[in-house]
Design an enzyme around this catalytic site. Structure first.
Site, PDB file in Angstrom:
ATOM      1  N   GLN A 284       0.818  -1.207   0.000  1.00 40.84           N
ATOM      2  CA  GLN A 284       0.000   0.000   0.000  1.00 40.84           C
ATOM      3  C   GLN A 284       0.855   1.260   0.000  1.00 40.84           C
ATOM      4  O   GLN A 284       0.337   2.369   0.085  1.00 40.84           O
ATOM      5  CB  GLN A 284      -0.934  -0.013   1.216  1.00 40.84           C
ATOM      6  CG  GLN A 284      -1.949  -1.136   1.187  1.00 40.84           C
ATOM      7  CD  GLN A 284      -2.783  -1.218   2.448  1.00 40.84           C
ATOM      8  OE1 GLN A 284      -2.853  -0.290   3.246  1.00 40.84           O
ATOM      9  NE2 GLN A 284      -3.429  -2.358   2.662  1.00 40.84           N
TER      10      GLN A 284
ATOM     11  N   HIS B  32      -1.378   0.190   5.596  1.00 39.01           N
ATOM     12  CA  HIS B  32      -2.058   1.104   6.511  1.00 39.01           C
ATOM     13  C   HIS B  32      -1.233   2.337   6.858  1.00 39.01           C
ATOM     14  O   HIS B  32      -1.077   2.714   8.014  1.00 39.01           O
ATOM     15  CB  HIS B  32      -2.467   0.379   7.793  1.00 39.01           C
ATOM     16  CG  HIS B  32      -3.498  -0.673   7.601  1.00 39.01           C
ATOM     17  ND1 HIS B  32      -4.176  -1.264   8.644  1.00 39.01           N
ATOM     18  CD2 HIS B  32      -3.978  -1.276   6.475  1.00 39.01           C
ATOM     19  CE1 HIS B  32      -5.023  -2.174   8.178  1.00 39.01           C
ATOM     20  NE2 HIS B  32      -4.908  -2.189   6.853  1.00 39.01           N
TER      21      HIS B  32
ATOM     22  N   GLU C 245     -15.893   2.341   8.901  1.00 37.82           N
ATOM     23  CA  GLU C 245     -16.464   3.336   9.814  1.00 37.82           C
ATOM     24  C   GLU C 245     -16.389   4.745   9.246  1.00 37.82           C
ATOM     25  O   GLU C 245     -15.392   5.132   8.643  1.00 37.82           O
ATOM     26  CB  GLU C 245     -15.695   3.347  11.147  1.00 37.82           C
ATOM     27  CG  GLU C 245     -15.745   2.063  11.926  1.00 37.82           C
ATOM     28  CD  GLU C 245     -14.987   2.143  13.240  1.00 37.82           C
ATOM     29  OE1 GLU C 245     -14.945   1.125  13.956  1.00 37.82           O
ATOM     30  OE2 GLU C 245     -14.433   3.228  13.565  1.00 37.82           O
TER      31      GLU C 245
ATOM     32  N   TYR D 152     -11.193   6.009  19.590  1.00 40.51           N
ATOM     33  CA  TYR D 152     -12.184   5.392  18.699  1.00 40.51           C
ATOM     34  C   TYR D 152     -12.160   3.858  18.732  1.00 40.51           C
ATOM     35  O   TYR D 152     -12.891   3.224  17.981  1.00 40.51           O
ATOM     36  CB  TYR D 152     -12.014   5.957  17.289  1.00 40.51           C
ATOM     37  CG  TYR D 152     -12.486   7.399  17.249  1.00 40.51           C
ATOM     38  CD1 TYR D 152     -13.742   7.731  16.794  1.00 40.51           C
ATOM     39  CD2 TYR D 152     -11.689   8.420  17.771  1.00 40.51           C
ATOM     40  CE1 TYR D 152     -14.204   9.040  16.810  1.00 40.51           C
ATOM     41  CE2 TYR D 152     -12.133   9.738  17.790  1.00 40.51           C
ATOM     42  CZ  TYR D 152     -13.391  10.040  17.320  1.00 40.51           C
ATOM     43  OH  TYR D 152     -13.845  11.343  17.356  1.00 40.51           O
TER      44      TYR D 152
ATOM     45  N   TYR E 133      -9.577 -11.221  10.124  1.00 37.79           N
ATOM     46  CA  TYR E 133      -9.546 -11.929   8.849  1.00 37.79           C
ATOM     47  C   TYR E 133      -9.569 -13.446   9.023  1.00 37.79           C
ATOM     48  O   TYR E 133     -10.041 -14.172   8.157  1.00 37.79           O
ATOM     49  CB  TYR E 133      -8.309 -11.522   8.046  1.00 37.79           C
ATOM     50  CG  TYR E 133      -8.387 -10.105   7.523  1.00 37.79           C
ATOM     51  CD1 TYR E 133      -9.351  -9.746   6.578  1.00 37.79           C
ATOM     52  CD2 TYR E 133      -7.515  -9.130   7.976  1.00 37.79           C
ATOM     53  CE1 TYR E 133      -9.424  -8.457   6.105  1.00 37.79           C
ATOM     54  CE2 TYR E 133      -7.578  -7.834   7.498  1.00 37.79           C
ATOM     55  CZ  TYR E 133      -8.539  -7.500   6.560  1.00 37.79           C
ATOM     56  OH  TYR E 133      -8.614  -6.208   6.085  1.00 37.79           O
TER      57      TYR E 133
END
Length: 390
Positions: free
Chosen positions: A101, A172, A265, A275, A286
């Site tokens: 990513q 991430h 979310e 949060y 997963y």
């Protein structure tokens, strides 16, 4: 980039989908079950296909101009004058750690620098940077964009002004940028890098929303500012992988983040709140392992909207122009797995999905242009740039 001069009138008359349903998927969205279809309402978009890019990741208009700058994940930056279709090359992009990513990420300009001419202005970029021992982390850089030719710009004096704590892996990063409405602060999304537990540890800057000065330092007034170090940067924490990040027209900061298997979310970001990730989530791991739902731990801030199956958000934008005036204040989320624009409306601090417009392909980015048109980038190689108008 390949410029395409033709416009495509595409109807989305069968494209509105409901957003309820069973279990599934994660960050690229490989396991989600399609939601049930519902009749479309309202007029369709007119869609003009402007060109293609190689793994586009983010886009931003230089304030006060029709010029849209686009980052490509492998490390290039290109621009297009959306009024004329003229292509502009951009040199001086940083070297990035490309893979997974990671790569070149977000791009942003100071809203206060909105002179009519595109000549010299401050530019902010985020990207993945390699570290020692097979580690990596996102960085935030600031430089000057200089455009002295009609078809060429250069980034000069690009310096790293913030670094994410480096860990192993290539996932991430989040690294999305949002400027406060008063223009004094830079908010930055920092993902938990697929490590989970750092999101609950405020001694690092992972899994958090950060509030920084415009030169990348911790901003006074942050909830843990007096502690110094990484904690001083943190505005909120307990986040997973934020990819949509923007202030609403009313001045409130919202973010949309990937859940694990289920549990995407939409959150209203507030100072000093936790949060909950990875302690709570409305998804599951997963491997099928259970995670306590948000409802079981009221001390954590719960999302305003949750999605299971996931939408796998790419980015989001608030509608604030004249072209889609009936949607002013509404939120549109670009969906990767959902291959749709997800339309969210608000009632005070509460939110709900009201429509889903099927685009038939993974969507990475959406921004609103100066004239109110919506600009959407598809994900992946040869991702098209699309202009949506009414």
């Amino acid at each position: 980039m390949t410029y395409l001069s033709h416009a495509l009138a595409l109807s989305l008359s069968t494209a509105m989908l409901a957003s309820c349903g069973g279990s599934a998927a994660g960050d690229g969205g490989t396991e989600s079950t399609p939601a049930a279809s519902a009749p479309a309402q309202g007029e369709p978009f007119a869609i003009a296909e402007i060109g293609t890019f190689n793994e586009p990741w983010a886009a931003a208009f230089a304030p006060g101009t029709p010029v849209l700058f686009i980052t490509e994940k492998a490390g290039a930056i290109e621009a297009v004058d959306t009024r004329t279709g003229r292509m502009i090359t951009v040199s001086g992009a940083p070297q990035v750690d490309y893979g997974g990513q990671g790569g070149l990420g977000d791009i942003a300009f100071l809203p206060s620098e909105s002179s009519a001419a595109l000549d010299r202005r401050t530019i902010y970029l985020t990207w993945a940077e390699a570290g020692a021992g097979d580690t990596r982390g996102a960085v935030l850089g600031r430089g000057q964009l200089v455009c002295e030719q009609a078809d060429a710009c250069a980034i000069q004096g690009l310096n790293v002004i913030w670094r994410q704590d480096k860990v192993t892996g290539r996932g991430h990063y989040s690294h999305r940028i949002a400027f406060s409405p008063d223009g004094r602060y830079l908010f930055l999304a920092s993902g938990e890098r697929q490590k989970m537990q750092p999101a609950q540890d405020t001694s690092n800057n992972l899994g958090s929303v950060l509030r920084l000065t415009l030169d990348g330092k911790a901003a006074p007034g942050n909830p843990m500012y007096d502690e110094g170090g990484s904690a001083a940067q943190i505005w909120s924490w307990g986040h997973r992988n934020i990819l949509g990040f923007e202030f609403a027209p009313d001045g409130q900061l919202w973010e949309v983040e990937h859940g694990p298997r289920g549990g995407d979310e939409l959150n209203l970001v507030k100072r000093g709140l936790n949060y909950g990730w990875p302690v709570v989530s409305d998804g599951i791991h997963y491997d099928g392992g259970a995670i306590p739902d948000h409802a079981t731990r009221p001390e954590f801030e719960a999302p305003k909207v949750g999605w299971t199956p996931v939408i796998a958000p790419g980015s989001m934008t608030f509608v604030d122009g004249d072209m889609f005036s009936g949607w002013n204040g509404d939120l549109l989320i670009a969906g990767l797995k959902s291959k749709a624009l997800v339309h969210v409306t608000f009632d005070g601090d509460e939110a709900s999905e009201v429509a889903r417009y099927d685009m038939g392909t993974r969507l990475r980015e959406i921004v609103e242009g100066p004239d109110g048109a919506l600009w959407v980038l598809e994900d992946g190689e040869n991702g098209r740039l699309l202009k949506l108008t009414r």
